[in-house]
Design a protein around this motif. Structure first.
Motif, PDB file in Angstrom:
ATOM      1  N   ILE A   1      25.987  54.972  51.410  1.00  0.00           N
ATOM      2  CA  ILE A   1      26.793  56.766  50.284  1.00  0.00           C
ATOM      3  C   ILE A   1      25.137  56.460  50.075  1.00  0.00           C
ATOM      4  O   ILE A   1      24.028  55.936  50.378  1.00  0.00           O
ATOM      5  CB  ILE A   1      26.430  55.202  48.904  1.00  0.00           C
ATOM      6  CG1 ILE A   1      27.640  54.161  49.057  1.00  0.00           C
ATOM      7  CG2 ILE A   1      26.307  55.649  47.845  1.00  0.00           C
ATOM      8  CD1 ILE A   1      28.112  53.133  48.098  1.00  0.00           C
TER       9      ILE A   1
ATOM     10  N   GLY B   1      21.489  52.363  42.816  1.00  0.00           N
ATOM     11  CA  GLY B   1      22.694  52.942  42.672  1.00  0.00           C
ATOM     12  C   GLY B   1      22.079  53.905  42.685  1.00  0.00           C
ATOM     13  O   GLY B   1      21.105  54.846  42.684  1.00  0.00           O
TER      14      GLY B   1
ATOM     15  N   LEU C   1      28.406  61.296  44.888  1.00  0.00           N
ATOM     16  CA  LEU C   1      28.272  60.427  45.328  1.00  0.00           C
ATOM     17  C   LEU C   1      28.882  60.887  46.848  1.00  0.00           C
ATOM     18  O   LEU C   1      30.945  60.583  46.853  1.00  0.00           O
ATOM     19  CB  LEU C   1      28.232  58.623  45.076  1.00  0.00           C
ATOM     20  CG  LEU C   1      27.709  58.694  44.148  1.00  0.00           C
ATOM     21  CD1 LEU C   1      28.126  56.846  43.972  1.00  0.00           C
ATOM     22  CD2 LEU C   1      26.081  58.498  44.572  1.00  0.00           C
TER      23      LEU C   1
ATOM     24  N   VAL D   1      30.533  58.581  49.952  1.00  0.00           N
ATOM     25  CA  VAL D   1      30.901  57.499  50.625  1.00  0.00           C
ATOM     26  C   VAL D   1      31.368  57.224  51.638  1.00  0.00           C
ATOM     27  O   VAL D   1      32.458  58.228  51.764  1.00  0.00           O
ATOM     28  CB  VAL D   1      31.321  56.589  49.445  1.00  0.00           C
ATOM     29  CG1 VAL D   1      31.283  55.572  49.765  1.00  0.00           C
ATOM     30  CG2 VAL D   1      30.825  56.937  48.224  1.00  0.00           C
TER      31      VAL D   1
ATOM     32  N   GLY E   1      26.379  50.885  44.430  1.00  0.00           N
ATOM     33  CA  GLY E   1      25.655  50.704  45.147  1.00  0.00           C
ATOM     34  C   GLY E   1      25.534  49.136  44.877  1.00  0.00           C
ATOM     35  O   GLY E   1      25.177  48.403  46.721  1.00  0.00           O
TER      36      GLY E   1
ATOM     37  N   VAL F   1      22.039  52.266  50.722  1.00  0.00           N
ATOM     38  CA  VAL F   1      21.937  53.577  49.825  1.00  0.00           C
ATOM     39  C   VAL F   1      21.195  54.438  49.273  1.00  0.00           C
ATOM     40  O   VAL F   1      19.857  53.861  49.257  1.00  0.00           O
ATOM     41  CB  VAL F   1      22.682  52.993  48.272  1.00  0.00           C
ATOM     42  CG1 VAL F   1      22.828  54.334  47.181  1.00  0.00           C
ATOM     43  CG2 VAL F   1      23.693  52.332  47.576  1.00  0.00           C
TER      44      VAL F   1
END
Length: 940
Positions: free
Chosen positions: A117, A165, A171, A173, A198, A208
């Protein structure tokens, strides 16, 4: 770099701003990306022609329509079925990325295969220099901690890389991780979605990371439920707490999970107390809603735990370095606030400004005037009466149920009984002694209250001194002291503290909580003040809503809630009886005020005197002493000049308070709501005059403080005012020394000591008291050992007509006097009467009353079922020889009384918890000047 990036764009209009404006900018920004998107899927939550046109022109490979109430997580789940690529980019209609944002995010995934992420830096929609979100973490207890929210972007966080996170918006991913993790947990209620994703990615063994160079502008309306989203305050508090509780159950070890679930509601109660102490009452409702929601979502918790077990490849200790420690949390969210004093905030100067010396001086005056009081165990005279002998009996009088006076009077207690119970509890060994101490300290305590109330008007020591003296020597206060009116004394002592706290209630929960409790006591002692105080409360609401744009409106509304709850049972009973006016009756022992409603009486009211005796001057001079009222004229003139002198709004409110008080007092002298057995009793206007007086001298002192005309003569003018007040008060202050006061040394009981000596001093048995008068026999039934001050009830003294119990008592009295052989005593015993007493009202008997007394003694002496005790200081006493049936209360009535008491005590407890100051509330108070109406501080 990922071969294909598929963007999922969710459009969720919130109605605050047209969503098409934000969506237009977002779609334009996506088309301008230096690294073009490979696929775009739109999810439209709700139908809108403008949005539909934009979606059709966006070039999206699919446009999915959903219900307008669809959450962001649900919308993303719908679109996830169409993912075709190596990475998923999560966007909302208010996410406008910089041209190089996708390139930087995708680069983070390309250069580090362990990264699942990549999180951008979210900045304000209209100001890219302010950070909205850049990484999230949590404490060991699961509290969400934003790492950089609301800060100015100076690159201070650009070196941070690994985080636990981040905000779900923007985000990027990896598609494989997205599919394995199952996307967003829908049970999070729209908060902490990126943090939870996360955490699960970290447990999967992935990283992350932050990409501070990737900027995305957000407006806050794209993901409802996020802390930055626009919505109700309660919603914004509910969503994060629901997410936190859900994550706690999901992340907990298997053995601890049930314990966490069982603790949800108890923890909500504990946190409720914490919210009250921390002055966050608005979070109580969301707290309980979140606990209830989490408790019933057992299936969602089970699915989330199952998902973590399925994907976890790393242990929880791997997350420990990314958690926020307690020390870091205190440093970030609990800084030293001692330096936050606002402009104009000065030292209190209670000692250096002369406040302490004024109080000490009045203590000396009180010691001289009331020297004999200290030797009296009980204070009597006027409307004074002894208190119960024990604390338990004091509070029993304050509970709902059978009343302590009357044949069968039952119902809610007057709230004044609770005030007396609280006062008596301060001297547990001898509760009646508390009234003696109150009378002895009343004048210096009034000066103390007046001084502090004046701190809301002026910073000048001389002005505060005048305020303290004016309040301590107020004519209506001294009249209440000398006439023995506990309700008037207590109201006068409490009103300055009500002003001190209520005037700043809009900016402080501590002040609002304490003010609401004081208001309960004020209205309990003087219900006739309720309309005037309600008017001032409405004015406060209007001013808060207009001048402060509603900031602090909840605190102002709270002020009357405890009073409404405490009085609700009595209001209900009076409303059902069709007699709402009786709610305004004076509580306590009925004591008739001076009669008369002529012009002279009204002139004295305008000068602050509840009667025409001019504070005792009429008795000294032998004339009407109308000239004494003229001595108060300078104070009234200064008050009328207040609006033109400065501080228009505070001065106007003070004058309105004075007008409301004077109007109430003027109306009160013509209103009769009570009776004392021998005649009717009108309302005492003194309590309303206390409200009038505080408005008058508050406005007058405002003029003295701010008007430049008085700059050079402020000291001499203050001295003249003080001299006039001393002259006006002189007869009243010296009345105890001259024997002109109604105060006497009271007795521990209004009944013979034999009643208590027999062990019948509980509330289960009664004394049947008959008092011969020229008009007939007055009958009273006293339960327990005395007719206590806290046992008085307006349900009895302010009733508009006799009830069945009055009729039964009258019939039995007639039977006792006229029929020596009847069953009257047996009926008394069956009702719980243990004694019969032939009393006296304290005045010499007339011929008719003497004849009636002789007849009664003769008849009672002839009865075999009565045992004559003999003559006592209270009257002739007989003991009932028949078996006594104790008074009982049904279990239903007891349960109802317990529920009523629980609600009332609960609301008072909430108010007291709000009133407890904290370090933060004290620091917040320092941001404002003490004087109301001169600005300063910051709006909250």
């Amino acid at each position: 770099m990922p071969a294909r990036v598929h963007a999922l764009l969710v459009v969720r209009p919130d109605g605050r701003v047209p969503a098409d404006l934000h969506l237009q900018r977002t779609l334009t920004a996506l088309k301008e990306q230096s690294r073009p998107l490979d696929a775009l899927t739109l999810v439209l939550c709700g139908t809108d022609d403008a949005l539909s046109r934009l979606a059709a022109d966006s070039g999206a490979e699919a446009v999915i329509t959903a219900d307008r109430h669809t959450s962001f997580a649900e919308a993303v789940a719908m679109a996830s079925r169409r993912i075709d690529g190596d990475a998923v980019w999560l966007l909302a209609q208010d996410c406008a990325p910089a041209p190089d944002a996708l390139m930087r995010l995708a680069g983070a995934l390309e250069t580090a295969p362990s990264v699942a992420i990549a999180a951008p830096k979210l900045v304000r929609w209209d100001d890219a220099g302010q950070i909205v979100s850049l990484g999230m973490s949590m404490t060991s207890l699961g509290r969400t901690v934003a790492l950089a929210d609301g800060e100015l972007d100076q690159g201070q966080h650009d070196a941070r890389e690994d985080v636990m996170g981040a905000d779900i918006r923007g985000l990027l991913v990896r598609a494989a991780a997205w599919r394995e993790l199952g996307g967003i947990d829908r049970a999070l209620a729209g908060a902490d979605e990126g943090l939870d994703l996360g955490v699960r990615a970290r447990l999967r063994g992935d990283r992350v990371v932050l990409v501070p160079g990737a900027l995305i502008a957000v407006a806050g309306d794209g993901v409802a439920g996020m802390p930055s989203a626009v919505g109700s305050w309660a919603r914004r508090a509910y969503a994060p707490r629901t997410a936190q509780l859900h994550r706690r159950l999901v992340y907990a070890p298997a053995a601890a999970g049930p314990l966490h679930w069982l603790s949800l509601l108890p923890l909500a109660f504990v946190r409720t107390l914490g919210h009250l102490l921390a002055k966050r009452p608005g979070q109580i409702g969301p707290e309980w809603a979140a606990a209830a929601t989490t408790a019933v979502r057992v299936g969602s918790v089970a699915r989330a735990r199952s998902g973590i077990r399925r994907t976890r490849r790393s242990g929880w200790p791997a997350l420990a370095p990314l958690r926020v420690t307690s020390a870091e949390l205190r440093q970030r969210f609990d800084p030293d606030l001692s330096r936050t004093a606002g402009p104009g905030r000065t030292e209190l100067r209670f000692f250096s400004g002369g406040g302490a010396w004024i109080v000490l001086a009045f203590l000396v005056v009180s010691a001289v005037a009331f020297t004999s009081l200290l030797a009296w165990p009980v204070l009597g005279g006027g409307a004074l009466a002894p208190l119960r002998a024990t604390i338990g009996q004091l509070w029993a009088d304050a509970a709902s149920g059978p009343r302590a006076l009357g044949w069968a009077t039952s119902g809610p207690a007057d709230p004044f009984a609770a005030v007396i119970a609280l006062l008596g509890s301060l001297w547990p060994a001898a509760p009646s002694r508390a009234l003696v101490v109150l009378w002895f300290l009343a004048v210096p305590v009034a000066a103390l209250g007046g001084w502090f109330a004046t701190t809301r008007v002026s910073e000048r020591s001389i002005v505060r001194a005048v305020g303290a003296v004016a309040w301590a020597l107020a004519p209506m206060f001294l009249a209440a002291l000398m006439e023995g009116r506990p309700t008037g004394v207590i109201v006068h002592l409490l009103l300055p503290w009500l002003v001190f706290t209520a005037s700043i209630a809009h900016r402080s929960w501590s002040a609002a909580g304490l003010s609401s409790v004081i208001l309960v006591a004020v209205v309990a002692c003087a219900p006739s003040l309720a309309p005037a105080l309600a008017l001032l409360w409405i004015i406060a609401i209007v001013l808060t809503a207009t001048l402060r744009r509603g900031v602090g409106l909840g605190r102002v509304i709270w002020l009357v809630i405890p009073t409404a709850v405490v009085f609700a049972p009595l209001i209900w009973v009076r409303a059902r009886a069709g007699d709402p006016w009786s709610l305004l009756a004076d509580p306590g022992v009925p004591l008739a005020p001076e009669a008369g409603v002529d012009l002279v009486r009204r002139l004295f009211l305008a000068a602050g005197f509840p009667g025409t005796d001019a504070g005792g001057w009429a008795a000294i001079t032998g004339s009407s002493a109308l000239w004494v009222a003229l001595l108060v004229a300078p104070l009234l003139l200064l008050a009328l000049l207040a609006p033109v002198a400065g501080r228009l709004i505070p001065a106007s409110v003070l004058l309105l308070a004075a007008l409301a008080g004077l109007t109430t007092a003027t109306l009160a002298i013509g209103v009769v709501l009570s009776a004392n057995g021998t005649g009717v009793v009108g309302l005492w206007p003194g309590a309303a005059l206390s409200l009038y007086w505080i408005g008058v001298w508050g406005a007058a002192l405002t003029t003295l403080d701010v008007w430049r005309v008085f700059a050079r003569v402020r000291g001499p003018l203050a001295a003249v005012l003080l001299l006039l007040l001393v002259v006006v008060a002189a007869p009243a202050v010296t009345a105890p020394l001259r024997g002109a006061a109604a105060l006497t040394e009271g007795t521990a009981s209004t009944l013979p000591a034999y009643v208590a000596a027999e062990g019948r001093d509980g509330m289960d048995q009664a004394t049947f008291v008959m008092t011969p008068t020229p008009a007939g026999t007055v009958v009273d039934v006293v339960w327990g050992e005395t007719s206590a001050l806290g046992g008085q009830s307006t349900l009895r003294s302010a009733r508009t007509e006799t009830d069945a119990g009055d009729a039964d008592a009258a019939q039995l009295a007639a039977a006792l006097i006229s029929d020596p052989g009847g069953d009257a005593v047996t009926r008394l015993a069956a009702h719980g009467v243990a004694f019969v007493m032939l009393g006296s009202d304290g005045s010499p008997d007339s011929d008719a009353a003497r004849e009636l007394r002789i007849q009664a003694v003769t008849s009672l002496d002839q009865r075999d079922d009565l045992e004559k005790v003999g003559e006592t200081t209270k009257g002739m006493l007989w003991r009932v020889a028949a078996p006594i049936t104790d008074r009982t209360v049904s279990s239903t009535a007891q349960a109802e009384a317990a529920r009523t008491a629980a609600v009332q005590l609960g609301i008072i407890a909430i108010a007291l918890l709000l009133a407890v100051p904290t370090r933060r509330s004290i620091a917040d108070a320092r941001r404002w000047p003490r004087v109301v109406g001169i600005g300063g501080g910051r709006r909250r």
